[in-house]
Design a protein around this motif. Structure first.
Motif, PDB file in Angstrom:
ATOM      1  N   SER A 127     -33.383  -0.502 -53.649  1.00 26.61           N
ATOM      2  CA  SER A 127     -33.755  -1.299 -52.482  1.00 26.61           C
ATOM      3  C   SER A 127     -33.524  -2.783 -52.750  1.00 26.61           C
ATOM      4  N   ARG A 128     -32.742  -3.419 -51.883  1.00 23.72           N
ATOM      5  CA  ARG A 128     -32.558  -4.873 -51.983  1.00 23.72           C
ATOM      6  C   ARG A 128     -33.888  -5.590 -51.784  1.00 23.72           C
ATOM      7  N   TRP A 129     -34.739  -5.062 -50.906  1.00 20.12           N
ATOM      8  CA  TRP A 129     -36.043  -5.679 -50.645  1.00 20.12           C
ATOM      9  C   TRP A 129     -36.910  -5.625 -51.894  1.00 20.12           C
ATOM     10  N   LEU A 130     -36.874  -4.499 -52.593  1.00 24.47           N
ATOM     11  CA  LEU A 130     -37.659  -4.388 -53.821  1.00 24.47           C
ATOM     12  C   LEU A 130     -37.109  -5.318 -54.892  1.00 24.47           C
ATOM     13  N   ALA A 131     -35.794  -5.412 -54.996  1.00 22.88           N
ATOM     14  CA  ALA A 131     -35.187  -6.315 -55.982  1.00 22.88           C
ATOM     15  C   ALA A 131     -35.591  -7.760 -55.724  1.00 22.88           C
ATOM     16  N   ALA A 132     -35.741  -8.122 -54.447  1.00 22.10           N
ATOM     17  CA  ALA A 132     -36.104  -9.500 -54.096  1.00 22.10           C
ATOM     18  C   ALA A 132     -37.590  -9.769 -54.265  1.00 22.10           C
ATOM     19  N   THR A 133     -38.416  -8.711 -54.209  1.00 22.66           N
ATOM     20  CA  THR A 133     -39.871  -8.886 -54.195  1.00 22.66           C
ATOM     21  C   THR A 133     -40.502  -8.661 -55.569  1.00 22.66           C
ATOM     22  N   ALA A 134     -40.045  -7.631 -56.277  1.00 14.55           N
ATOM     23  CA  ALA A 134     -40.655  -7.261 -57.554  1.00 14.55           C
ATOM     24  C   ALA A 134     -40.475  -8.369 -58.583  1.00 14.55           C
ATOM     25  N   ASP A 150     -23.480  -3.928 -55.729  1.00 13.35           N
ATOM     26  CA  ASP A 150     -24.331  -4.771 -54.885  1.00 13.35           C
ATOM     27  C   ASP A 150     -24.970  -5.843 -55.769  1.00 13.35           C
ATOM     28  N   ALA A 151     -24.486  -7.069 -55.652  1.00 13.67           N
ATOM     29  CA  ALA A 151     -24.967  -8.166 -56.505  1.00 13.67           C
ATOM     30  C   ALA A 151     -26.440  -8.463 -56.275  1.00 13.67           C
ATOM     31  N   ARG A 152     -26.978  -8.061 -55.114  1.00 13.87           N
ATOM     32  CA  ARG A 152     -28.387  -8.342 -54.817  1.00 13.87           C
ATOM     33  C   ARG A 152     -29.341  -7.430 -55.593  1.00 13.87           C
ATOM     34  N   LEU A 153     -28.783  -6.503 -56.366  1.00 11.54           N
ATOM     35  CA  LEU A 153     -29.621  -5.633 -57.185  1.00 11.54           C
ATOM     36  C   LEU A 153     -29.733  -6.128 -58.627  1.00 11.54           C
ATOM     37  N   GLU A 154     -29.336  -7.353 -58.872  1.00 14.30           N
ATOM     38  CA  GLU A 154     -29.457  -7.944 -60.208  1.00 14.30           C
ATOM     39  C   GLU A 154     -30.901  -7.862 -60.690  1.00 14.30           C
ATOM     40  N   GLY A 155     -31.085  -7.375 -61.921  1.00 16.57           N
ATOM     41  CA  GLY A 155     -32.413  -7.299 -62.502  1.00 16.57           C
ATOM     42  C   GLY A 155     -33.243  -6.129 -62.021  1.00 16.57           C
ATOM     43  N   TYR A 156     -32.577  -5.119 -61.445  1.00 19.19           N
ATOM     44  CA  TYR A 156     -33.337  -3.964 -60.957  1.00 19.19           C
ATOM     45  C   TYR A 156     -34.070  -3.291 -62.112  1.00 19.19           C
ATOM     46  N   TRP A 157     -35.193  -2.727 -61.814  1.00 17.85           N
ATOM     47  CA  TRP A 157     -36.144  -2.145 -62.771  1.00 17.85           C
ATOM     48  C   TRP A 157     -36.858  -3.211 -63.598  1.00 17.85           C
ATOM     49  N   GLU A 187     -33.938  -7.618 -42.055  1.00 14.96           N
ATOM     50  CA  GLU A 187     -32.984  -8.170 -43.021  1.00 14.96           C
ATOM     51  C   GLU A 187     -33.371  -9.607 -43.362  1.00 14.96           C
ATOM     52  N   ASN A 188     -33.298  -9.930 -44.665  1.00 11.46           N
ATOM     53  CA  ASN A 188     -33.486 -11.301 -45.158  1.00 11.46           C
ATOM     54  C   ASN A 188     -34.883 -11.864 -44.914  1.00 11.46           C
ATOM     55  N   LEU A 189     -35.861 -10.985 -44.641  1.00  9.79           N
ATOM     56  CA  LEU A 189     -37.236 -11.457 -44.522  1.00  9.79           C
ATOM     57  C   LEU A 189     -38.057 -10.922 -45.689  1.00  9.79           C
ATOM     58  N   PRO A 190     -38.994 -11.705 -46.211  1.00  7.03           N
ATOM     59  CA  PRO A 190     -39.809 -11.230 -47.333  1.00  7.03           C
ATOM     60  C   PRO A 190     -40.591  -9.972 -46.953  1.00  7.03           C
ATOM     61  N   ALA A 191     -40.805  -9.114 -47.928  1.00  5.25           N
ATOM     62  CA  ALA A 191     -41.585  -7.905 -47.721  1.00  5.25           C
ATOM     63  C   ALA A 191     -42.522  -7.724 -48.911  1.00  5.25           C
ATOM     64  N   SER A 192     -43.696  -7.188 -48.654  1.00  4.26           N
ATOM     65  CA  SER A 192     -44.647  -6.927 -49.733  1.00  4.26           C
ATOM     66  C   SER A 192     -44.312  -5.609 -50.401  1.00  4.26           C
ATOM     67  N   LEU A 193     -44.872  -5.388 -51.580  1.00  2.00           N
ATOM     68  CA  LEU A 193     -44.677  -4.115 -52.264  1.00  2.00           C
ATOM     69  C   LEU A 193     -45.207  -2.962 -51.413  1.00  2.00           C
ATOM     70  N   GLU A 194     -46.298  -3.199 -50.704  1.00  2.00           N
ATOM     71  CA  GLU A 194     -46.860  -2.151 -49.845  1.00  2.00           C
ATOM     72  C   GLU A 194     -45.913  -1.828 -48.686  1.00  2.00           C
ATOM     73  N   ALA A 214     -41.494  -5.026 -64.303  1.00  2.00           N
ATOM     74  CA  ALA A 214     -41.218  -3.590 -64.328  1.00  2.00           C
ATOM     75  C   ALA A 214     -42.364  -2.809 -63.702  1.00  2.00           C
ATOM     76  N   ASP A 215     -43.591  -3.277 -63.883  1.00  2.00           N
ATOM     77  CA  ASP A 215     -44.744  -2.584 -63.314  1.00  2.00           C
ATOM     78  C   ASP A 215     -44.694  -2.563 -61.787  1.00  2.00           C
ATOM     79  N   ASP A 216     -44.115  -3.600 -61.185  1.00  2.00           N
ATOM     80  CA  ASP A 216     -43.973  -3.597 -59.724  1.00  2.00           C
ATOM     81  C   ASP A 216     -43.075  -2.438 -59.282  1.00  2.00           C
ATOM     82  N   TYR A 217     -41.981  -2.240 -60.001  1.00  2.00           N
ATOM     83  CA  TYR A 217     -41.084  -1.119 -59.681  1.00  2.00           C
ATOM     84  C   TYR A 217     -41.801   0.211 -59.875  1.00  2.00           C
TER      85      TYR A 217
END
Length: 386
Positions: free
Chosen positions: A156-163, A194-201, A124-131, A166-169
């Protein structure tokens, strides 16, 4: 015998409990719509708290009984999704146990079940790579598919924070689809949940985000059985539904507007994957039976009165709707206490809980009014209100 309770606060006083709705406790599955109720988990009242998670905090027997009632009524179970407090008290370790138990019980009944997968085994709350995010998704997809379940790719909250684009998604989702054995469902969860999903896709412009979703589906239609939309925007859902490739289903997650969306129009209809249906399962089953008989007026007559209750359960802050689902389950005798994992029973104030009781009573939701009155009075008394 008339059963009454005394409601405290402004507008309170004596309140008469209505007889239950009287709909059957056992129904055949709908043939005109696919319908899933996103079920909640029942806490062990001795051990559940905000500070405790993991082994011992869930009443597994009561949790499974709730799923069995859903199956008895002909609906499918949507397991381990946001209603089950994914990301709000249910860690991946407990989600694995829940998925195992539910899929085992469902196989014995040949019952319909879909299962939420996410990336919540990542720190939780740690950066994650796309991989890392891709591999986390794939790990959960494999866990579900090995047990015969159909995965629902939750946002995924992690994807929302990392991407960043759109190509990342698309990169992550396409890799997961390639790894999946069979068709999956997508899930687009809006910021109200879930406010942490702002800008998903990849965009805060929902028209742009919708185009990305369609690009994904159109590129892999054989791997995507459908998509659940939880944006609480009925017009947008209808537009997307009309653009989906043939064979890809739209499952409404709109707990404000499900009556019209499931009824549909001359160009099609939505199927259902709803947290609201976990609260009103017998009524939903009876309404769907009317649709099966091509009785749209009868369907609306049964289901439309449930909308005020659902809109109250899901009112802002919407992410605390799980509290309302558990409260109604407790009042209806489906669990022995109102404790929730992660302390989420405190997510709504008592005035809101009382309003839920009144609104649910108005539609005859409670099977045993005497039991409901006793439980309400006991709960209020614990807070010096009865």
């Amino acid at each position: 015998m008339t059963i009454t309770v005394t409601i405290p606060g402004p507008g309170g006083g004596q309140h008469v409990l209505h007889e239950g709705h009287g709909y059957p406790a056992v129904c055949a599955p709908s043939v005109s719509r696919e319908a899933y109720a996103a079920a909640h988990v029942v806490a062990n009242p001795l051990t559940a708290s905000m500070a405790d998670s993991g082994e011992g905090t869930i009443d597994w027997s009561a949790t499974l009984r709730i799923r069995e009632r859903i199956w008895d009524l002909g609906l499918g179970v949507a397991e381990a999704m946001d209603t089950a407090q994914r990301g709000m008290g249910l860690p991946w370790s407990d989600a694995q146990t829940l998925i195992d138990l539910t899929l085992t019980a469902g196989r014995a009944r040949n019952a319909a079940t879909v299962v939420g997968v996410s990336t919540d085994q990542l720190p939780e709350n740690l950066p994650a790579s796309l991989e890392q995010i891709t591999q986390a998704y794939i790990e959960q997809v494999e866990f579900v598919e090995q047990r015969g379940g159909t995965p629902v790719l939750m946002a995924s909250r992690w994807l929302a924070a990392t991407a960043r684009t759109a190509d990342d998604y698309l990169q992550v989702y396409r890799a997961v689809l390639v790894a999946a054995r069979g068709p999956v469902l997508l899930h687009w969860l809006g910021v109200a949940f879930d406010a942490r999903l702002e800008g998903y896709w990849g965009s805060t412009d929902l028209d742009v985000a919708t185009r990305t979703v369609l690009d994904l589906i159109e590129s892999e239609p054989a791997k995507i059985a459908g998509i659940k939309i939880s944006l609480l925007d009925a017009a947008r859902e209808v537009r997307l539904r009309r653009q989906l490739p043939a064979g890809v289903k739209l499952f409404t997650g709109d707990d404000f507007n499900y009556v019209d969306l499931i009824a549909g129009d001359e160009l099609g209809h939505s199927h259902a994957l709803l947290g609201a249906f976990a609260a009103i399962t017998p009524i939903a089953a009876a309404a769907l039976a009317r649709l099966d008989a091509s009785d749209v007026d009868g369907y609306r007559r049964i289901l439309e009165p449930t909308l005020p209750l659902s809109r109250l359960v899901f009112q802002e802050p919407t992410q605390y709707y799980k509290t309302g689902v558990a409260w109604l389950s407790y009042l209806n005798g489906d669990q022995r206490s109102f404790r929730m994992i992660g302390g989420l029973d405190s997510g709504r104030n008592i005035a809101h809980l009382i309003e839920l009781f009144v609104t649910a009573n108005d539609i005859g939701l409670f099977r045993d009014p005497a039991l409901t009155a006793h439980r309400l009075n006991t709960y209020l008394a614990a807070y010096g209100l009865a």
